[in-house]
Design a protein around this motif. Structure first.
Motif, PDB file in Angstrom:
ATOM      1  N   MET A 140       0.243 -23.119  -6.005  1.00 59.79           N
ATOM      2  CA  MET A 140       1.048 -22.045  -6.033  1.00 59.79           C
ATOM      3  C   MET A 140      -0.278 -20.686  -6.080  1.00 59.79           C
ATOM      4  SD  MET A 140       2.262 -20.689 -10.181  1.00 59.79           S
ATOM      5  CE  MET A 140       2.182 -19.098 -10.445  1.00 59.79           C
ATOM      6  N   LYS A 141       0.167 -19.789  -5.491  1.00 59.88           N
ATOM      7  CA  LYS A 141      -0.406 -18.619  -5.278  1.00 59.88           C
ATOM      8  C   LYS A 141      -0.749 -17.720  -6.277  1.00 59.88           C
ATOM      9  CE  LYS A 141       1.508 -17.776  -0.482  1.00 59.88           C
ATOM     10  NZ  LYS A 141       1.948 -17.428  -0.001  1.00 59.88           N
ATOM     11  N   ASP A 142      -2.433 -17.564  -6.196  1.00 62.04           N
ATOM     12  CA  ASP A 142      -3.354 -16.913  -6.968  1.00 62.04           C
ATOM     13  C   ASP A 142      -2.812 -14.864  -6.898  1.00 62.04           C
ATOM     14  OD1 ASP A 142      -5.445 -15.975  -5.119  1.00 62.04           O
ATOM     15  OD2 ASP A 142      -6.762 -17.229  -6.891  1.00 62.04           O
ATOM     16  N   ALA A 143      -3.522 -14.166  -7.930  1.00 60.50           N
ATOM     17  CA  ALA A 143      -3.118 -13.000  -7.756  1.00 60.50           C
ATOM     18  C   ALA A 143      -3.679 -12.795  -6.335  1.00 60.50           C
ATOM     19  CB  ALA A 143      -3.869 -12.159  -8.628  1.00 60.50           C
ATOM     20  N   PHE A 144      -5.134 -13.464  -5.970  1.00 60.53           N
ATOM     21  CA  PHE A 144      -5.659 -12.665  -4.619  1.00 60.53           C
ATOM     22  C   PHE A 144      -4.888 -13.124  -3.459  1.00 60.53           C
ATOM     23  CE2 PHE A 144      -8.893 -13.602  -1.840  1.00 60.53           C
ATOM     24  CZ  PHE A 144      -9.641 -12.626  -1.482  1.00 60.53           C
ATOM     25  N   ASP A 145      -4.764 -14.904  -3.664  1.00 56.67           N
ATOM     26  CA  ASP A 145      -3.432 -14.510  -2.015  1.00 56.67           C
ATOM     27  C   ASP A 145      -2.244 -13.933  -2.099  1.00 56.67           C
ATOM     28  OD1 ASP A 145      -5.584 -17.549  -1.892  1.00 56.67           O
ATOM     29  OD2 ASP A 145      -4.243 -18.552  -3.220  1.00 56.67           O
ATOM     30  N   GLN A 146      -1.993 -14.186  -3.170  1.00 56.63           N
ATOM     31  CA  GLN A 146      -0.662 -12.917  -3.446  1.00 56.63           C
ATOM     32  C   GLN A 146      -0.902 -11.319  -1.997  1.00 56.63           C
ATOM     33  OE1 GLN A 146       2.441 -12.402  -6.045  1.00 56.63           O
ATOM     34  NE2 GLN A 146       1.095 -14.901  -6.713  1.00 56.63           N
ATOM     35  N   TRP A 147      -2.373 -10.896  -3.154  1.00 57.11           N
ATOM     36  CA  TRP A 147      -2.612  -9.457  -2.659  1.00 57.11           C
ATOM     37  C   TRP A 147      -3.236  -9.696  -1.160  1.00 57.11           C
ATOM     38  CZ3 TRP A 147      -2.892  -4.743  -3.681  1.00 57.11           C
ATOM     39  CH2 TRP A 147      -3.589  -3.994  -3.425  1.00 57.11           C
ATOM     40  N   SER A 148      -3.811 -10.315  -1.150  1.00 52.62           N
ATOM     41  CA  SER A 148      -4.216 -10.610   0.591  1.00 52.62           C
ATOM     42  C   SER A 148      -2.961 -10.375   1.690  1.00 52.62           C
ATOM     43  CB  SER A 148      -5.329 -11.972   0.715  1.00 52.62           C
ATOM     44  OG  SER A 148      -6.424 -11.817  -0.180  1.00 52.62           O
ATOM     45  N   GLU A 149      -2.219 -11.387   0.879  1.00 49.24           N
ATOM     46  CA  GLU A 149      -0.865 -11.469   2.163  1.00 49.24           C
ATOM     47  C   GLU A 149       0.130  -9.939   2.128  1.00 49.24           C
ATOM     48  OE1 GLU A 149       1.620 -14.336   0.874  1.00 49.24           O
ATOM     49  OE2 GLU A 149       0.276 -16.341   1.157  1.00 49.24           O
ATOM     50  N   TRP A 150       0.009  -9.383   0.956  1.00 51.19           N
ATOM     51  CA  TRP A 150       0.432  -8.629   1.108  1.00 51.19           C
ATOM     52  C   TRP A 150      -0.725  -7.424   2.456  1.00 51.19           C
ATOM     53  CZ3 TRP A 150      -0.651  -3.384  -1.187  1.00 51.19           C
ATOM     54  CH2 TRP A 150       0.034  -2.427  -0.808  1.00 51.19           C
ATOM     55  N   GLU A 151      -1.485  -7.563   0.807  1.00 49.60           N
ATOM     56  CA  GLU A 151      -2.186  -6.148   2.047  1.00 49.60           C
ATOM     57  C   GLU A 151      -2.622  -6.833   4.209  1.00 49.60           C
ATOM     58  OE1 GLU A 151      -5.302  -3.107   1.437  1.00 49.60           O
ATOM     59  OE2 GLU A 151      -3.947  -3.353   0.927  1.00 49.60           O
ATOM     60  N   ASN A 152      -1.494  -7.967   4.151  1.00 50.95           N
ATOM     61  CA  ASN A 152      -2.437  -7.851   6.046  1.00 50.95           C
ATOM     62  C   ASN A 152      -0.548  -8.304   6.473  1.00 50.95           C
ATOM     63  OD1 ASN A 152      -5.481  -8.020   6.144  1.00 50.95           O
ATOM     64  ND2 ASN A 152      -5.328  -9.292   4.371  1.00 50.95           N
ATOM     65  N   LYS A 153       0.591  -7.417   5.230  1.00 55.97           N
ATOM     66  CA  LYS A 153       1.812  -8.014   5.695  1.00 55.97           C
ATOM     67  C   LYS A 153       1.826  -7.413   7.286  1.00 55.97           C
ATOM     68  CE  LYS A 153       4.059  -4.915   3.477  1.00 55.97           C
ATOM     69  NZ  LYS A 153       3.946  -4.251   3.919  1.00 55.97           N
ATOM     70  N   LEU A 154       2.277  -7.443   8.029  1.00 58.17           N
ATOM     71  CA  LEU A 154       2.840  -6.379   9.367  1.00 58.17           C
ATOM     72  C   LEU A 154       3.232  -5.333   9.005  1.00 58.17           C
ATOM     73  CD1 LEU A 154       4.681  -9.351  11.588  1.00 58.17           C
ATOM     74  CD2 LEU A 154       2.265  -7.964  11.971  1.00 58.17           C
ATOM     75  N   LEU A 155       3.841  -4.485   9.550  1.00 57.23           N
ATOM     76  CA  LEU A 155       4.537  -3.190   9.354  1.00 57.23           C
ATOM     77  C   LEU A 155       5.861  -3.457   8.787  1.00 57.23           C
ATOM     78  CD1 LEU A 155       2.554  -0.219  10.585  1.00 57.23           C
ATOM     79  CD2 LEU A 155       1.791  -0.684   8.920  1.00 57.23           C
ATOM     80  N   GLN A 156       6.592  -4.200   9.302  1.00 62.59           N
ATOM     81  CA  GLN A 156       8.012  -4.382   9.182  1.00 62.59           C
ATOM     82  C   GLN A 156       8.210  -5.107   8.814  1.00 62.59           C
ATOM     83  OE1 GLN A 156       6.611  -4.817  12.126  1.00 62.59           O
ATOM     84  NE2 GLN A 156       6.943  -6.651  13.001  1.00 62.59           N
ATOM     85  N   SER A 157       7.301  -6.243   8.079  1.00 56.46           N
ATOM     86  CA  SER A 157       7.506  -7.071   6.732  1.00 56.46           C
ATOM     87  C   SER A 157       7.768  -6.433   5.369  1.00 56.46           C
ATOM     88  CB  SER A 157       6.145  -7.529   6.507  1.00 56.46           C
ATOM     89  OG  SER A 157       6.203  -8.082   4.889  1.00 56.46           O
ATOM     90  N   GLU A 158       8.715  -6.729   5.267  1.00 57.89           N
ATOM     91  CA  GLU A 158       9.336  -7.085   3.650  1.00 57.89           C
ATOM     92  C   GLU A 158       9.325  -7.180   2.522  1.00 57.89           C
ATOM     93  OE1 GLU A 158      14.189  -6.623   3.395  1.00 57.89           O
ATOM     94  OE2 GLU A 158      13.846  -5.881   5.319  1.00 57.89           O
ATOM     95  N   LEU A 159       7.874  -7.843   2.449  1.00 57.32           N
ATOM     96  CA  LEU A 159       7.033  -8.579   1.957  1.00 57.32           C
ATOM     97  C   LEU A 159       7.122  -7.899   0.246  1.00 57.32           C
ATOM     98  CD1 LEU A 159       5.866 -11.029   0.956  1.00 57.32           C
ATOM     99  CD2 LEU A 159       3.896 -10.416   1.914  1.00 57.32           C
ATOM    100  N   ALA A 160       6.788  -7.663  -0.585  1.00 52.12           N
ATOM    101  CA  ALA A 160       6.141  -6.953  -2.003  1.00 52.12           C
ATOM    102  C   ALA A 160       5.207  -7.966  -3.422  1.00 52.12           C
ATOM    103  CB  ALA A 160       7.730  -6.519  -2.549  1.00 52.12           C
ATOM    104  N   ILE A 161       5.162  -7.060  -3.231  1.00 54.07           N
ATOM    105  CA  ILE A 161       4.256  -7.774  -5.048  1.00 54.07           C
ATOM    106  C   ILE A 161       4.566  -6.935  -5.862  1.00 54.07           C
ATOM    107  CG2 ILE A 161       2.315  -9.118  -3.488  1.00 54.07           C
ATOM    108  CD1 ILE A 161       0.749  -6.625  -4.184  1.00 54.07           C
TER     109      ILE A 161
END
Length: 57
Positions: free
Chosen positions: A1-22
């Protein structure tokens, strides 16, 4: 399971067209940290944990 840091990092570094949300419960406390502190796993996870604690008083 991803911790908050992992979730934040993925969201912060997502591609502009990505729909990834936290969840706002993760975004809000981390967004209040300094840019330098956002790079420190322990500080990020502690900020999110504190945010999730119920208010006493």
């Amino acid at each position: 399971m991803k911790d908050a840091f992992d979730q934040w990092s993925e969201w912060e570094n997502k591609l502009l067209q990505s729909e990834l949300a936290i969840p706002v419960e993760i975004w809000r406390p981390i967004s209040r940290l300094s840019i330098e502190d956002r790079l420190v796993r322990q500080k990020v996870n502690e900020a999110v944990a504190r945010h999730k604690e119920p208010d006493v008083g």
